[in-house]
Design an enzyme around this catalytic site. Structure first.
Site, short mmCIF file in Angstrom:
data_model
loop_
_atom_site.label_atom_id
_atom_site.label_comp_id
_atom_site.label_asym_id
_atom_site.label_seq_id
_atom_site.Cartn_x
_atom_site.Cartn_y
_atom_site.Cartn_z
N LYS A 252 0.81 -1.22 0.00
CA LYS A 252 0.00 0.00 0.00
C LYS A 252 0.85 1.27 0.00
O LYS A 252 0.50 2.24 -0.67
CB LYS A 252 -0.96 0.01 1.18
N THR A 253 1.97 1.24 0.70
CA THR A 253 2.85 2.42 0.70
C THR A 253 3.33 2.69 -0.72
O THR A 253 3.39 3.84 -1.17
CB THR A 253 4.07 2.17 1.60
N ASP B 76 -3.28 7.35 4.86
CA ASP B 76 -2.87 5.97 5.11
C ASP B 76 -3.43 5.51 6.46
O ASP B 76 -3.76 6.33 7.31
CB ASP B 76 -1.33 5.92 5.11
N GLU B 77 -3.52 4.23 6.67
CA GLU B 77 -4.00 3.64 7.93
C GLU B 77 -5.34 4.25 8.35
O GLU B 77 -5.53 4.63 9.50
CB GLU B 77 -2.96 3.84 9.05
N ARG C 298 4.00 -9.28 10.42
CA ARG C 298 5.25 -8.52 10.26
C ARG C 298 6.34 -9.40 9.70
O ARG C 298 7.37 -8.92 9.20
CB ARG C 298 5.75 -7.95 11.62
#
Length: 638
Positions: free
Chosen positions: A32-33, A221-222, A582
DNA sequence: GCCCTCTTGTTCGAT
DNA sequence: ACAAGAGGGC
């Protein structure tokens, strides 16, 4: 460079869809980044001036990475020197307040009150109202007031329907007093940095139009972790151009306790008419085993929007679950697992150790120190939270903002210059002082004046050195080893400021204070240093590591006892999901049968989340211990 | 009245 | 690591 090179079809659509509202439901590790960075680069390529583009990220670190990616895609942005605004909601709030704060009576030199400042102020107000701290807990008051502010509940609305208890009435009183004090001292707490801009935009049409016009393209974002104020800011700012792209994942919503509401994602299509929705379901980060384990656990949540996350990555190793006797054995196992990973070629910086609570880090730190394994503790007491560091900043803040009583009180008598409790009270209350008392106060104000006078003649590192020396810290901290360490910490702040050696302090002082005060734990993550990273599951959000060790997977700890209610357990599960996702290649989960918690020995059951991972994906390892004492024990678990 | 030192409790997560 | 409170020295 081709902006679309290497993007999958869904990512490509997200980058291309620049006009109108866009919701990107992005699963963990789905790039997404990357999408946001490419999208911004694409918008610039289409001819939009970079400074018309806004990107709100969750941390400053994420903002920095975003800037780098865009830079890599575009080279020098466009020659005009204009750049997109990329930063956190708090940084955006500061920008709006510094520009138009005067419209709501806020000086452009306002200070930022961190949580500690805020608590001190609330305590003072509570003392003034003669509230017994045994009955009325200042911490709780601060929490409730912050929650009220987060929800944008105005002071006037409190008690409108009467108070149901004296407690509520007291909170309302302290809330009113606290807001008045913040305003008088030209201070904004963290909540103010969000809600005051909202108020400003709502109440002042010209200010609203200025910012609505400026931000032609908005990225957030987020989005699952936005609160009421952040949501309103998103709506207000995008109301003119309607080009708002939000990216989020309900399964990674872990900040509801801080007022965040993931329903903002579900409501997006209703709130922003004509929205396009894109799902990013291709995971590029983890092995099939890791992804499947994470998916199986999160599938138990009822509050979600199912997403078919998949990966073309290798099958990978099984999830290793290790059951240890106590936290010391757990720490020893962590050390052994690190050694094991290094042996097969991983670097220390490839490895992260995650935990639910900060207190867990200590046992692990001790074990790492003993074996001389390089590590970085990301959470916990940070450099910028150290008392002496904050004292230096308080001098700076008070000199910058003369109304800043919070900072003034912090250092009025630090180092001690004979201004005790009684004189402090007289001074604050404005009671006339004796000549000797007056002299003590004047000594302080003279220091402040000298600091302010140097703003436009000295650079920032020299100014900080001046503060340390002029305030008297060199003498005060020369007595013992502890003092010398504190002085060294203060001088470290000089090095931090040293990158701005060529400008006068006045030009960068606000940026410097902002940077230091909005510093997040994650901003201290630096994988260019070859060290194992120790951090909470919360702080790990948005990061990735080849090897992840999650410790303390026990009922009562993870999920935590204080989050056992309905709904909250789902958030704990999301937190576990974040922790597991992660990992890129190897995941190890550890738990103990017995652990010191809150000063007593607790016998915890294994975390329910362990049982939610399908059996065929795990290897359960219960080491056999030699019957020697811990100290003599050799590590040969495999 | 102020300063220093010692003890005790602390604790879910954090911009 | 820090705050708060107690108690002794000046």
């Amino acid at each position: 460079m081709d902006i679309f090179h290497g993007l999958n079809p869904e990512q490509k659509i997200a980058v291309e869809t620049t006009e109108g509202p866009l919701l990107v439901l992005a699963g963990a590790g789905s790039g997404k980044t990357r999408v946001i960075a490419h999208r911004i680069a694409h918008i610039v390529r289409q001819g939009t001036a970079p400074d018309r583009i806004l990107a709100v990220t969750f941390t400053n670190k994420a903002a920095g990475e975003m800037r780098e990616r865009i830079h890599a895609l575009l080279g020098t942005v466009d020659g005009s020197g204009s750049v997109p605004f990329i930063g956190t909601f708090h940084a955006l709030g500061i920008q709006i307040l510094r520009t138009h704060g005067s419209r709501i009576g806020l000086s452009d030199r306002f200070s930022i009150a961190d949580q500690e400042d805020s608590l001190k102020l609330i305590k003072e107000i509570m003392v003034g109202r003669q509230l017994d701290p045994d009955i009325y807990d200042p911490q709780r008051f601060r929490g409730i007031i912050s929650q009220l502010k987060n929800e944008m509940t105005p002071v006037s609305q409190l008690g409108a329907a009467g108070f149901s208890s004296p407690y509520e009435e007291q909170i309302a009183g302290v809330y009113v007093g606290y807001e008045a004090a913040l305003h008088k001292m030209q201070n904004c707490d963290f909540d103010d940095l969000l809600i005051r801009p909202v108020q400003l935009l709502k109440d002042h049409a010209d200010v609203r139009e200025y910012w609505q016009d400026k931000w032609k393209y908005i990225h957030i974002d987020e989005y699952q972790d936005t609160n009421v104020a952040q949501y309103q800011l998103s709506r207000l700012l995008s109301a003119r151009h309607h080009n708002i792209c939000v990216v989020g994942d309900i399964d990674q919503a872990i900040y509801s306790w801080r007022g965040a509401d993931w329903r903002n994602i579900l409501n997006f299509e209703r709130d922003f008419e004509g929205a396009t929705v894109i799902m990013l379901e291709q995971n590029y980060r983890s092995t099939k085993v890791i992804l499947e384990a994470a998916r199986s656990v999160i599938a138990r949540n009822s509050e979600r929007k199912p997403i078919a996350l998949r990966t073309d990555n290798a099958e990978g190793e099984k999830v290793r679950i290790k059951i240890l006797e106590d936290e010391r054995k757990e720490a020893a196992m962590v050390v052994s697992d690190i050694a094991d990973a290094i042996r097969v070629g991983y670097k220390h910086s490839d490895i992260a150790i995650l935990f639910r609570t900060n207190a867990q880090s200590r046992a692990i730190e001790e074990a790492l120190m003993k074996r001389a394994i390089p590590y970085r503790l990301v959470s916990g007491v940070r450099f910028y939270d150290r008392k002496e560091v904050k004292d230096v900043l308080a001098y700076l803040k008070r000199a910058r903002n003369p109304e800043d009583g919070v900072s003034e009180r912090r250092v009025l008598n630090m180092p001690p210059r004979g201004i005790g409790k009684v004189l402090l009270y007289k001074y604050i209350a404005g009671i006339s002082l004796s000549a000797s008392e007056q002299k003590k106060i004047e000594e302080f104000t003279r220091i402040i004046t000298e600091i302010s006078e140097k703003f436009s003649t000295t650079n920032l590192p020299d100014l900080i050195t001046f503060i340390i020396e002029r305030a008297g810290y060199v003498t005060y901290f020369s007595k013992d080893a502890e003092g010398k360490e504190r002085l060294a910490n203060m001088r470290e702040l000089v090095s931090v400021a040293a990158k701005h050696r060529d400008t006068h302090a006045i030009e960068i002082i606000d940026d410097f204070l902002q940077e230091v005060e909005l510093m997040s734990d994650q901003d201290l993550v630096d994988t260019t240093v070859d060290a194992v990273h120790l951090l909470t599951a919360h702080a790990a959000k948005g990061l990735e590591f080849k090897v992840v060790i999650v410790t303390g997977l026990e009922e009562g700890l993870f999920p935590h006892t204080l989050a056992q209610e309905e709904g909250m357990i789902e958030e704990e599960r999301r937190l576990f999901y974040v922790a597991v996702t992660r990992a890129r290649e190897r995941i190890i989960l550890t738990l103990t049968m017995r652990r010191m918690m809150n000063g007593e020995v607790a016998f915890n059951d294994p975390s329910r989340f362990i049982g939610e991972i399908p059996e065929h994906l795990v290897d359960i390892i219960i080491p056999e211990y030699p019957s020697k004492s811990y100290e003599e024990e050799t590590i040969h678990y495999f």
